[in-house]
Design an enzyme around this catalytic site. Sequence first.
Site: not given
Ligand code: NAD
Length: 414
Positions: A102, A219
């Site tokens: 990471k 999400g």
């Molecule tokens: P992103 O940056 O696209 O979205 C993150 C979202 O979370 C945004 O809507 C942001 O406003 C919101 N957010 C941030 N802080 C917050 C809080 N305190 N309360 C509520 N909402 C909040 O990121 P993403 O890629 O969607 O990643 C989200 C999670 O999923 C992370 O934990 C990431 O590690 C995990 N993840 C993502 C992927 C991927 O392919 N993108 C894969 C596996 C895991």
Amino acid sequence: MSLFDNTLKQIEQAASIMSLDKDIVTILSSPKKILQVSLPIRMDSGELKVFQGFRVQHNDVAGPFKGGIRYHQQVDMHEVKALATWMTMKCSVVGIPLGGAKGGIIVDPKTLSKRELEKLTRKYVDSIEAFIGPELDVPAPDVNTTPEIMAWIADEYSKLQKRNKLGVVTGKPLEVGGSQGRGDATSRGGYYILNEVAKAKGINPAETRVVIQGFGNAGSHMARILQEEGYKILGVSDSRGGVYSPSGIDVNCITKCKKENGSVLQCECGNDIKTITNQELLEQDCDILILAALENQVTAENADNVKAKIVLELANGPVTPEADEIFKNKGIMVVPDILANAGGVTVSYFEIVQNEMNYYWSEEEVQAKLEPIMINAWNRVFDIQKEFDCTLRQAGFISAMRRLEAKLKARGLE
Ligand code: NAD
């Protein structure tokens, strides 16, 4: 306790249940390589700022290191170590030939101009060039990093290597060697898992109410897919707060509204819709709570107030070990991150394969390859859960560590 301490606790718990060889626990408890780099950037204002970047390579016994890059003001080394370790476990849960890594930079990208963001990204690549590569370590998107940023990484690395090396990073735009289906792969994989949970628990989507924290990549796609599949989405949130309607919200309307206004707040996309805090969102009446924002969202303080019967972790580490214990005692099923969000890295693996072959698949082909991998991973974890009468998280770690143990022992531990 740091996030990495939480990760070690999860490893120890599962290791004790499965009576794992102590040597394997010792190896999996220490990342192989840790890198910290200083990144001096001349800002648009003329001021010189130095940003801190990290890359942690946890374990590569299964294949090249693999894991996203996070841009966030709260990134720290403990967090990156935890996320790298979960990547090793995740790749092993789905049985793909990749290890865990990471990266992250301490920065709030919303405060940077696009030019500054590109300079920072290219500087990070210049600083870690010797440590990454298609056969060595392949980054990907994570919180606040986008396909466009992945394209800059692929371009910078290819320039440094003086040849096209697009497979150095995944999650790229299609024009730069990205894979069809990567955009919503994390959520689609999560949906395939939820589908299996629904079958096991006799859940009917039309009667199932869902609340989703985080409306970014993971999400927002999950909200769309679940609404398309007939689930009722009652609430969503982003970093500024959330909205909730007991009769359901219109996800397409929220997506459009967020695009226009930068947040889900003030989006009039349902009857009697109300604005709530993120804390309140987690405690709303619903059947399934999907966590798709950041780590440590459900803790000993608020776990008791969660009303959902199933919690699905699309985010990494959103439920702390203490909250896990509370959920276990209350009979709330937690579908763990290392299983639920593994669709993203699985399609990243497909992207590397396509880049290597220089031959690309359709979205249908990608989904047709993803689904059985997710279902097999679920079946294996579910069987282990029944075998040891443990939680799904513990079963996920056992599933991962069984495979890792076999590989480590076959290759040698030293
Ligand atoms: P992103 O940056 O696209 O979205 C993150 C979202 O979370 C945004 O809507 C942001 O406003 C919101 N957010 C941030 N802080 C917050 C809080 N305190 N309360 C509520 N909402 C909040 O990121 P993403 O890629 O969607 O990643 C989200 C999670 O999923 C992370 O934990 C990431 O590690 C995990 N993840 C993502 C992927 C991927 O392919 N993108 C894969 C596996 C895991």
